[in-house]
Design a protein around this motif. Sequence first.
Motif, short mmCIF file in Angstrom:
data_model
loop_
_atom_site.label_atom_id
_atom_site.label_comp_id
_atom_site.label_asym_id
_atom_site.label_seq_id
_atom_site.Cartn_x
_atom_site.Cartn_y
_atom_site.Cartn_z
N TYR A 46 34.13 -3.26 -52.54
CA TYR A 46 34.06 -4.03 -53.78
C TYR A 46 32.70 -3.73 -54.40
O TYR A 46 31.69 -3.68 -53.70
CB TYR A 46 34.19 -5.52 -53.49
CG TYR A 46 33.96 -6.37 -54.73
CD1 TYR A 46 34.99 -6.59 -55.64
CD2 TYR A 46 32.71 -6.92 -55.00
CE1 TYR A 46 34.78 -7.32 -56.79
CE2 TYR A 46 32.48 -7.66 -56.14
CZ TYR A 46 33.52 -7.86 -57.03
OH TYR A 46 33.31 -8.59 -58.17
N ARG A 47 32.67 -3.55 -55.71
CA ARG A 47 31.44 -3.03 -56.30
C ARG A 47 31.10 -3.66 -57.65
O ARG A 47 31.96 -3.76 -58.52
CB ARG A 47 31.61 -1.51 -56.48
CG ARG A 47 30.49 -0.78 -57.12
CD ARG A 47 30.70 0.72 -57.04
NE ARG A 47 31.93 1.17 -57.70
CZ ARG A 47 32.07 1.27 -59.02
NH1 ARG A 47 31.07 0.94 -59.82
NH2 ARG A 47 33.20 1.69 -59.54
N GLU A 48 29.87 -4.12 -57.78
CA GLU A 48 29.32 -4.56 -59.07
C GLU A 48 27.92 -3.97 -59.18
O GLU A 48 27.17 -3.98 -58.20
CB GLU A 48 29.16 -6.09 -59.11
CG GLU A 48 30.45 -6.85 -59.34
CD GLU A 48 30.20 -8.37 -59.27
OE1 GLU A 48 29.09 -8.82 -59.60
OE2 GLU A 48 31.12 -9.07 -58.86
N GLY A 49 27.56 -3.49 -60.36
CA GLY A 49 26.23 -2.90 -60.56
C GLY A 49 25.22 -3.92 -61.06
O GLY A 49 25.46 -5.13 -61.02
N ILE A 50 24.09 -3.41 -61.54
CA ILE A 50 23.01 -4.31 -61.95
C ILE A 50 22.83 -4.36 -63.47
O ILE A 50 21.93 -5.03 -63.97
CB ILE A 50 21.65 -3.91 -61.32
CG1 ILE A 50 21.21 -2.51 -61.80
CG2 ILE A 50 21.72 -3.96 -59.81
CD1 ILE A 50 19.72 -2.27 -61.56
N SER A 51 23.72 -3.67 -64.23
CA SER A 51 23.47 -3.56 -65.68
C SER A 51 23.60 -4.88 -66.42
O SER A 51 23.13 -5.01 -67.54
CB SER A 51 24.39 -2.50 -66.30
OG SER A 51 25.73 -2.80 -66.02
N LYS A 52 24.23 -5.86 -65.78
CA LYS A 52 24.35 -7.17 -66.46
C LYS A 52 23.25 -8.15 -66.06
O LYS A 52 23.23 -9.29 -66.52
CB LYS A 52 25.72 -7.78 -66.16
CG LYS A 52 26.84 -7.06 -66.92
CD LYS A 52 28.21 -7.57 -66.52
CE LYS A 52 29.29 -6.64 -67.04
NZ LYS A 52 30.49 -6.68 -66.18
N ILE A 53 22.36 -7.73 -65.17
CA ILE A 53 21.26 -8.63 -64.77
C ILE A 53 20.28 -8.75 -65.93
O ILE A 53 19.83 -7.74 -66.48
CB ILE A 53 20.53 -8.08 -63.52
CG1 ILE A 53 21.50 -7.93 -62.35
CG2 ILE A 53 19.34 -8.98 -63.14
CD1 ILE A 53 22.05 -9.22 -61.82
N THR A 54 19.96 -9.97 -66.30
CA THR A 54 19.06 -10.18 -67.44
C THR A 54 17.68 -10.66 -66.97
O THR A 54 17.52 -11.09 -65.83
CB THR A 54 19.62 -11.27 -68.37
OG1 THR A 54 19.67 -12.51 -67.63
CG2 THR A 54 21.03 -10.92 -68.83
N ALA A 55 16.74 -10.57 -67.90
CA ALA A 55 15.39 -11.08 -67.61
C ALA A 55 15.46 -12.58 -67.28
O ALA A 55 14.69 -13.08 -66.46
CB ALA A 55 14.48 -10.84 -68.80
N ALA A 56 16.43 -13.29 -67.90
CA ALA A 56 16.58 -14.72 -67.62
C ALA A 56 17.02 -14.95 -66.17
O ALA A 56 16.53 -15.86 -65.50
CB ALA A 56 17.60 -15.32 -68.58
#
Lengths: 427, 427
Positions: free
Chosen positions: B223-233
């Motif tokens: 199962y895989r999710e990347g980090i592109s949705k991680i925000t500064a918040a």
Amino acid sequence: MKTLKVGMLGAGTVGSQIARLLLDNKADLASRAGAELELVKVAVKNIKTKRNSIASTLLTDDATSVVNDPDIDLIIEVMGGISPAKELILAALKNGKSVVTANKALLAKDGATLYEAAAKANVDLYYEAAVAGAIPILRPLRESLVGDHVIRIMGIVNGTTNYILTKMDEEGTAFKDALKQAQDLGFAEADPTADVEGIDAADKAAILAGLAFHSRVTDKDVYREGISKITAADVKVAKAMEMVIKLLAITELTDAGEISVRVHPALISRNHPLAAVRESFNAVFVEAKSAGQMMFYGRGAGGEPTASAVLGDLVAVARHRVSGGVGPKESDYASLSIAAIGATKTRYLIRLNVADKPGVLESVAHVFAAHSVSIQTVRQSGAGDKAELIVMTHHSSESALSATVKDLSKLSAVSDVASVLRVEGAI
Amino acid sequence: MKTLKVGMLGAGTVGSQIARLLLDNKADLASRAGAELELVKVAVKNIKTKRNSIASTLLTDDATSVVNDPDIDLIIEVMGGISPAKELILAALKNGKSVVTANKALLAKDGATLYEAAAKANVDLYYEAAVAGAIPILRPLRESLVGDHVIRIMGIVNGTTNYILTKMDEEGTAFKDALKQAQDLGFAEADPTADVEGIDAADKAAILAGLAFHSRVTDKDVYREGISKITAADVKVAKAMEMVIKLLAITELTDAGEISVRVHPALISRNHPLAAVRESFNAVFVEAKSAGQMMFYGRGAGGEPTASAVLGDLVAVARHRVSGGVGPKESDYASLSIAAIGATKTRYLIRLNVADKPGVLESVAHVFAAHSVSIQTVRQSGAGDKAELIVMTHHSSESALSATVKDLSKLSAVSDVASVLRVEGAI
């Protein structure tokens, strides 16, 4: 499926865990080794002592009968000590049995003789458990890094002293109180000498040095200082400088291509990966030419962690019995010599109680300069009778530093050289 | 002394370092392997490209001629990609050559076929460099921990994403700025998808899971999710809670005895050993039943560190050629099944933008309770239009959590589910 018969020498904390795990994990171990591993004989001092994990029918007080039993294929040695462990292991090897041992003292004193006997009989000698307990460090050194050049190893390889130093650092405890606490909790023995004076760590340093630099290194080659002289004041100064004191087993190549191998307390930066190794955990920090910096972290002692390392080796030597081959032999082709401690270069932190008057720094600086010891930073704390100078040097040889300290103590402005501590790790 | 002839497929960043080190360390490698290792042929796409470390006479653009050369004993594959690497490796194995490869994508997709070919020909297949570059982690799993039971592995196995997350954490940088910075410094590729979306980490997770649990695990199982949705918040909230966001490759045994294997960003405590792994460094945290917690830390990528791992393997397989035996074969006897992601249990941190009025917490808590998701802590920050609820749950299944989030987003008091992040590591 084939069955390999296993004999064990010793059934203390580690041995009883090994016996239990051999039963509990029988099916898994067989699948992994390619043969059933059956514990058939266990040599103990007193066969009357009840042992939960070992059937009394397996016990014998005649250790020689175990290593000479023609039905036994593999020997586990967890009795410890030099004699009769050495004679028993040599007999087992001579009889064509592969041996797995956790005996750091014996390996540090005379590993070469064991290796020679193993090579002569074309059997295995494995000892992952001898250094840093459950942490895989010897196999990585013996095998994974064998295409590289190790430059330096710095290890926290003694859990007792790391526990004591952690308490001193985190709670400001004095050495003897921290030791008492460690004894109460079972982390230190009633006679703590082997741990506290670095004897245990020195055995491990010798083993690491030999593997890292493909040379024979024994316990006698290791320069050694323990932690019993570390004071709460030393710890406080370390904290103020964002450093922490650890007992380190260090081995590195000197500029002259010799092996420096030593155990002593040292200051390291709080940013160093070893600084975060707390309580009774162990860690080994390795620097290699191509691989760069690595660290191996985990439980360095305890019955079950040590048993894990022994069983990993047991599966490896069993697999060799089933499918042929033997593991790496002794690698001592480099035959490097051991550097004298005086030639070792490191940085130092020196605390001096001084008179708080003009000219003190000048006279102190003059002594350092006279011995070509370069000063990195100086700071003064306190005033009047309690004035203290804290001097951090650049890299300097032990011999130049000793001469400097000797001359400092003769200065009229210096009432006392309060402490001299080495500083390790990258600047 | 015997000479073993080595053929190499590929001569990029890693391959050119291997070629250089084979020459620079010729004498040492021979002493350690028990045979001279001579690089005799290197397959490249374009033989006209000048390569400093490789004599042009060794170059060929006919890779098949390398794996079919009867004089060649050992093959190094560092060309990467699935085809033709797979066909070439299979041909080499079939021809009785041992193979050392760094090809994580191929191993994750179809390691079983390679293993079968190696077993059939009774030759070695080694691939330490495929996971976490220079850090010895596969050999410890395949060999050192083989007498133990792995419970869980959590790894920072992708340097690019760790570099980006470190910048976001330490400098408050937004994702796209940190990515740009990583690209400018050469830590990220022009097309960063494989790193940023966790594809590279997922290949490594599959390899780790297979070795840890003695089962076949492929990239499709992860199962895989990347980090592109991680925000500064997200990063800011993590900091406020004394945690840090890392992209983790995780594999663990579920309560049902299945393998959970996944790659996703997760919050971990700043006290966790993985939290201190900065910039492009990698580390693999392993928990085993007997050995306890361990961590392996070092350089996860780069030409020379990766070459170190390849050469360690090369010496091992060469040693087997000289003194007999082969290394561990595939160990897939346990044949555990893969857990559905919905059944995976972990903790969650949910940030909700809410109306700042009485009764909001009650309605939010009701939704959690309705799905049996137990709340550990709730805190509100901001007020009025900017009120935010931060909810930390106890362990809950992914499916229960998803259903909870769906219902939360329907609440009139909730204007927005700002983010849902997993929380890993000991409580």
